[in-house]
Each structure stands twice: as structure tokens, then as C-alpha cells.
Design a protein around this motif. Structure first.
Motif, PDB file in Angstrom:
ATOM      1  N   SER A   1     -35.528  41.823  22.940  1.00  0.00           N
ATOM      2  CA  SER A   1     -35.593  41.011  21.720  1.00  0.00           C
ATOM      3  C   SER A   1     -35.062  41.760  20.504  1.00  0.00           C
ATOM      4  O   SER A   1     -34.948  41.181  19.419  1.00  0.00           O
ATOM      5  CB  SER A   1     -37.040  40.566  21.461  1.00  0.00           C
ATOM      6  OG  SER A   1     -37.503  39.716  22.493  1.00  0.00           O
TER       7      SER A   1
ATOM      8  N   ARG B   1     -32.081  41.006  17.487  1.00  0.00           N
ATOM      9  CA  ARG B   1     -31.939  39.648  16.991  1.00  0.00           C
ATOM     10  C   ARG B   1     -33.270  38.918  16.858  1.00  0.00           C
ATOM     11  O   ARG B   1     -33.465  38.122  15.943  1.00  0.00           O
ATOM     12  CB  ARG B   1     -31.001  38.867  17.907  1.00  0.00           C
ATOM     13  CG  ARG B   1     -30.660  37.481  17.388  1.00  0.00           C
ATOM     14  CD  ARG B   1     -29.659  36.795  18.292  1.00  0.00           C
ATOM     15  NE  ARG B   1     -29.373  35.450  17.842  1.00  0.00           N
ATOM     16  CZ  ARG B   1     -28.631  34.577  18.509  1.00  0.00           C
ATOM     17  NH1 ARG B   1     -28.107  34.936  19.672  1.00  0.00           N
ATOM     18  NH2 ARG B   1     -28.414  33.375  18.044  1.00  0.00           N
ATOM     19  N   TYR B   2     -34.181  39.196  17.771  1.00  0.00           N
ATOM     20  CA  TYR B   2     -35.476  38.503  17.751  1.00  0.00           C
ATOM     21  C   TYR B   2     -36.599  39.510  17.542  1.00  0.00           C
ATOM     22  O   TYR B   2     -37.558  39.564  18.303  1.00  0.00           O
ATOM     23  CB  TYR B   2     -35.675  37.731  19.058  1.00  0.00           C
ATOM     24  CG  TYR B   2     -34.538  36.782  19.347  1.00  0.00           C
ATOM     25  CD1 TYR B   2     -34.389  35.605  18.610  1.00  0.00           C
ATOM     26  CD2 TYR B   2     -33.606  37.073  20.335  1.00  0.00           C
ATOM     27  CE1 TYR B   2     -33.337  34.749  18.862  1.00  0.00           C
ATOM     28  CE2 TYR B   2     -32.550  36.218  20.585  1.00  0.00           C
ATOM     29  CZ  TYR B   2     -32.416  35.060  19.842  1.00  0.00           C
ATOM     30  OH  TYR B   2     -31.377  34.208  20.101  1.00  0.00           O
TER      31      TYR B   2
ATOM     32  N   GLU C   1     -27.214  36.864  23.417  1.00  0.00           N
ATOM     33  CA  GLU C   1     -26.633  35.672  22.804  1.00  0.00           C
ATOM     34  C   GLU C   1     -27.055  34.410  23.526  1.00  0.00           C
ATOM     35  O   GLU C   1     -27.091  33.328  22.965  1.00  0.00           O
ATOM     36  CB  GLU C   1     -25.099  35.776  22.820  1.00  0.00           C
ATOM     37  CG  GLU C   1     -24.547  36.871  21.930  1.00  0.00           C
ATOM     38  CD  GLU C   1     -24.900  36.658  20.469  1.00  0.00           C
ATOM     39  OE1 GLU C   1     -24.836  35.506  20.003  1.00  0.00           O
ATOM     40  OE2 GLU C   1     -25.252  37.636  19.795  1.00  0.00           O
TER      41      GLU C   1
ATOM     42  N   SER D   1     -35.062  32.373  15.934  1.00  0.00           N
ATOM     43  CA  SER D   1     -34.796  33.567  15.142  1.00  0.00           C
ATOM     44  C   SER D   1     -35.468  33.446  13.789  1.00  0.00           C
ATOM     45  O   SER D   1     -34.848  33.126  12.791  1.00  0.00           O
ATOM     46  CB  SER D   1     -33.283  33.740  14.960  1.00  0.00           C
ATOM     47  OG  SER D   1     -32.998  34.869  14.192  1.00  0.00           O
TER      48      SER D   1
END
Length: 537
Positions: free
Chosen positions: A387, A390-391, A479, A485
Motif C-alpha cells: 500500500s 499510494r495508499y 496501479e 486513495s
């Protein structure tokens, strides 16, 4: 000729198994009425006769006793074949069976218990699996009622012949009670809840040595029922007076912590159809192509006022009941951690999200490499690592929750929990799931509090700065990982409740998931702790 066994749509293809037993009945119908032939059938004839009798028992209630007497007269294998045919009916046809057939199915199951048929325990487990968690439909509640009544009514026989099946029933009804006790306005549940409570209390008070067969997840289930007075009393005895259970060798609740729960118990809360779909998703669907499969699964199994609680059971199953082969791990098939991330994102209610995260981390708390399987803890680690960046809120909230468990799950036995979590991290690094914890410790957007907690674990010294080294996830691009997000949490101050760009409401984790006098699981917000998020879709 229309089937008397199952209902089908106008253009639906005939079920091969249903067709086979119906054709056997049609071919042998004249031989299913007294007087019966005295000849000994050959193996093929025996197979066909068992199929015909099965169809007759289920579809001709008025002749059911005649058919059973016929079966008693011809049986040569301890009813093993007949029971296997029954199990197949339950697994493949139950959801389509007519109500009258379901009634007969319960009746013939009792008959098989009466004669101690070979494999009747597997038949009972198959029926337990057809009870759907979070489903308050009349048909589902009817099955709950019939099965708990059966287990109470056949108690002595089951205890003597197949005692282990009672532990599967206990796991099932404890889990169902958590849903049933949460719904306070359904008068139809009152009688059922009383029966379920009677059975569970009888097991826990009279046959605790059988309850121990469940292992550590027995504690997880009981914590969800601590608000029910009779279970609160049992809980207090577990913590303060273990001698009340009169089980030789049992002297402390921590002994249960170290007993790993078998995957067969997790399967009792996943219907065969759910299991088939989940295994298909995790063995055939490529990462990036999973969205339509997930949408179909959610629509089929998770849409409903209370169905969300199934997420907890599914996560437990994925972690402990589905271990992919090396070939699958090294392919571009969607990994377990990605499916679990999607399930966590799907949680709408606070208590479900909290219990889902507990299900994900539960084996971490007591991990012992000599007893536990690294595959049970791998998904949580990879979900946290993959993660980033991006997360990051997913990583943040999971790490925060894990350390809250270390501090608060069992204050009197905090050293046991801390040792388990440290062992989990150490084993994950040693086995190469991650090369080091540097990917977490060096993350600039992770809170200083969590970084410090990670440093204190001291699994291995940091070796590879600012790089993600994983054993088998290099092909899985973030991706295509379908997580929302949300806006990252500030490292210097806690943000008020807000909504992320994907409609995720971010909130303080301030709801305890279980409360007792001596053992507390809580997720209280503090200036240093992370956040949890909840899907609003």
C-alpha cells in the motif's frame, strides 16, 4: 418430467447429479415398493438402488419410512454410500431444494445419526455450512433452528459417536449468535437465540475439553458475545477462574492463545458456493481484471442489511483456509492481500471493520513459528507494504491497529502478545516475505509514532534503504490494486473526520470491539495513533 427435488428456471440446464438420482428412481420405482427382492445386488445395482432410495426419501414423504426400511435391508457398507449421496445433495443442490425436500433432508439426517451411519458427521458439517451469516430470511433461520434443535436432541449420541462435530457446531452457533444478538427488534429470533445459547453454554460448561479443539479463535468469538450476561459469566471464569471448567491441564486463558485454529472451522462459515467463487478468484483471475468478479461476488453474497458481517469470516478463510501454490504466488493472479484490501474497503460499519482487522491480525498476536503457518500472516504484511506509497492510509491504519492490539488486547498478558507480534515480524523477514522492515521504517509519510514502534521490534537491522524488496510480488502493480486513495493523515496533528477523494470517510478509531473486566480490546484515538477509513459506497 419435472423434478420433484429442485426448482429451476425455465431455460436453466438440468443439473447432472439431480438427473442421475431422478433417473435411478424412475428406472427402479417398481422395486421400491414391498415386497422387496431378496437378491443381493451387485456393486452397480447397489449404487443405483441407493440413488433411487435417496430420491424417494426426499421426494415422497408419505413413503419415507418404507424407503428407509428398504435401505436398512440392503445396506452393506455402513450407509457410507447413502451418506455420501446425501452430502452431495447438500453441497450441490441445497439452495435449489423445495421446502418439503429440505424438511425430508433434516429427517433423514436424524435417521442416519440413529444408525450411526459412516460419515454422518460430514453430513452435519455440510448442513452447518449452508447457514449463511447475516442472513435473516425465513429459510435461513429455519435451518438454524432445525440444526441447533438436532444437536441438542441428539446430544448423547453425538457425544458418544462423533464428539468432534460438536465443536464445529459450537464454532458455528457462537458466530451466528453474534449476528442474532445484535438484531434486537426481530421477535422471530427469540426462541432461536435461546436454543443457540443453551447449546453453546452446555458445550462450554459441560464439554470444555471439546471446546479447546477450536483453538484460539474460540476467544475471538466469545469476545463478540461478552455483552450477553450468560457469556459474560463464562468470560469471567475463563479469565479469573479457569478451574471452573474442570478440564485437566487448563489453568490459564493464554493456553488457548497458543492453540492454532484448524481451517476446517473457518470453512463452516463459508458456504460451498462462496468457497468455489473465492478460490476461483484467487487462482484464475489476473490482477487488474478482478473488478467485475468482485462486483459480482459482492452483489451475490454481501448485499443485504446485515450481510456485511460475512467479511470477517471471509478474511479469516482467506488467511487460514486458502494457501496458494508457489506457481500461483509467482504468477500475475490477484494475490490474497489485494482481495483482503478490497474487503476492508467494503466495510460500512465500525464494528465490522474492527472485527475484520482483528481477523486479519489474529494469528500475529500469538505467532509461534513452531506451531503457526507463515501463510496465515503473510497477507497482512504484504497489504501494509504494497500500500506504500499510494495508499499509505491503509498501511497507517493497519499498523496503528496492530500496535493498539499489542497494548490493549490483554493487558495482563501483554508480554505474550508482544512476543507473538515480534515473532511474526521476525519470521516474515527470515522467510523472505520482505527483506527487511526498512520499507516501513523509512516511509516518509508514515507517522513517527509508528516508525518508533517498528524500530523497537528490532527484527533485523535495516539493510536496504528506500527500496521495496519482496519475494513474490514484483509483478503486482499497485496501479491495478483497487483501493481508494484518501487524503494522508498529517504527521503532526490528528485531522477531524473528513472525506477522501474516493468517497471514503476517515474517522478516529474510537470504538471498542470487546469489553471485559480483565481482558479488553479497544481502539481508542490518541494524538499519535492513525486513522481508519470506511467506504461510503
Amino acid at each position: 418430467m419435472a423434478s420433484k427435488l429442485i426448482g429451476t428456471a425455465p431455460r436453466e440446464a438440468e443439473n447432472p447429479y439431480e438427473l442421475s438420482i431422478r433417473q435411478a428412481f424412475d428406472a427402479l420405482e417398481s422395486k421400491l415398493r414391498p415386497p422387496f427382492a431378496l437378491t443381493v445386488p451387485n456393486p452397480q445395482e447397489y449404487m443405483q438402488l441407493n440413488r433411487a432410495i435417496l430420491y424417494g426419501v426426499l421426494c415422497e414423504p408419505h413413503f419415507a419410512k418404507v424407503h428407509i426400511k428398504h435401505l436398512h435391508a440392503i445396506v452393506t457398507d455402513g450407509y457410507a454410500l447413502f451418506v455420501s449421496l446425501l452430502v452431495k445433495v447438500v453441497k450441490e443442490l441445497y439452495v435449489k431444494l423445495f421446502d418439503s425436500v429440505k424438511n425430508q433432508l433434516i429427517w433423514v439426517t436424524k435417521e442416519m445419526i440413529n444408525v450411526s451411519a459412516v460419515g454422518f458427521d460430514g453430513l452435519l458439517v455440510s448442513l452447518l455450512r449452508q447457514i449463511v451469516g447475516g442472513d435473516f430470511s425465513d429459510g435461513n433461520l429455519w435451518l438454524c433452528f432445525e440444526l441447533v434443535s438436532l444437536f441438542l436432541g441428539k446430544w448423547d449420541c453425538l457425544l458418544e459417536e462423533e464428539p468432534l462435530v460438536l465443536s464445529s457446531a459450537l464454532y458455528t452457533f457462537l458466530r451466528l449468535l453474534a449476528d442474532h444478538c445484535r438484531l434486537l427488534t426481530n421477535s422471530k429470533l427469540d426462541v432461536l437465540k435461546c436454543l443457540e445459547i443453551d447449546f453453546c453454554v452446555k458445550m462450554l460448561r459441560e464439554q470444555f475439553q471439546l471446546c479447546l479443539k477450536i483453538g484460539r479463535d474460540l476467544i475471538r468469538l466469545l469476545q463478540d458475545l461478552v455483552h450477553v450476561p450468560v457469556f459474560r459469566a463464562i468470560w469471567k471464569d475463563l479469565v479469573l477462574n479457569p478451574s471452573e471448567f474442570k478440564t485437566p491441564g487448563f489453568s490459564d486463558i493464554s493456553q488457548l492463545y497458543h492453540l492454532r485454529t484448524s481451517s476446517r472451522y473457518f470453512l463452516t462459515r463459508i458456504t460451498p458456493e462462496m468457497e468455489t467463487q473465492l478460490r476461483f478468484l484467487l487462482t484464475h483471475v489476473k490482477l487488474g481484471s478482478q473488478k467485475r468478479y468482485q462486483a459480482w461476488f459482492a452483489k451475490k453474497f454481501l448485499f443485504g442489511p446485515e450481510r456485511e458481517t460475512l467479511i470477517v469470516d471471509i478474511i479469516r478463510f482467506i488467511c487460514c483456509g486458502h494457501h496458494p501454490s508457489n506457481e500461483i504466488i509467482q504468477s500475475d493472479i490477484i494475490p490474497r492481500w489485494a482481495v483482503i484490501g478490497w474487503l476492508l474497503k467494503s466495510c460500512q460499519k465500525n464494528h465490522v471493520e474492527t472485527n475484520a482487522k482483528l481477523a486479519l491480525f489474529y494469528d500475529w498476536l500469538f505467532f509461534d513459528e513452531s506451531v503457526d503457518n507463515i501463510m496465515n500472516i503473510e497477507p497482512a504484511m504484504l497489504l501494509m507494504v504494497c500500500s506504500i506509497p499510494r495508499y499509505i492510509d491503509m498501511t497507517h491504519t493497519l499498523l496503528d491497529f496492530l500496535f493498539l492490539l499489542v497494548d490493549n488486547y490483554d493487558v495482563d498478558r501483554k508480554d505474550v502478545i508482544a512476543r507473538g507480534v515480534k515473532s511474526a515480524f521476525a519470521t516474515l523477514v527470515h522467510k523472505g516475505v520482505v527483506q527487511s522492515l526498512d520499507v516501513l521504517v523509512s516511509c516518509k509519510t508514515l507517522s513517527p509514532y509508528l516508525k518508533e514502534r517498528l524500530r523497537k521490534i528490532q527484527v533485523l537491522e535495516v539493510r536496504v534503504p528506500n527500496e521495496l524488496h519482496l519475494l513474490h510480488i514484483s509483478q503486482h502493480s499497485m496501479e491495478t490494486f483497487n483501493l481508494p486513495s484518501p487524503t494522508p493523515c498529517s504527521e503532526t496533528e490528528r485531522q477531524p473526520a473528513r472525506t477522501g477523494e474516493y468517497g471514503l470517510q476517515i474517522k478516529s478509531a474510537d470504538e471498542p470491539i470487546a469489553v471485559s473486566d480483565d481482558l479488553v480490546i479497544a481502539c481508542h484515538s490518541s494524538p499519535n495513533n492513525g486513522v481508519t477509513f470506511e467506504s461510503s459506497v
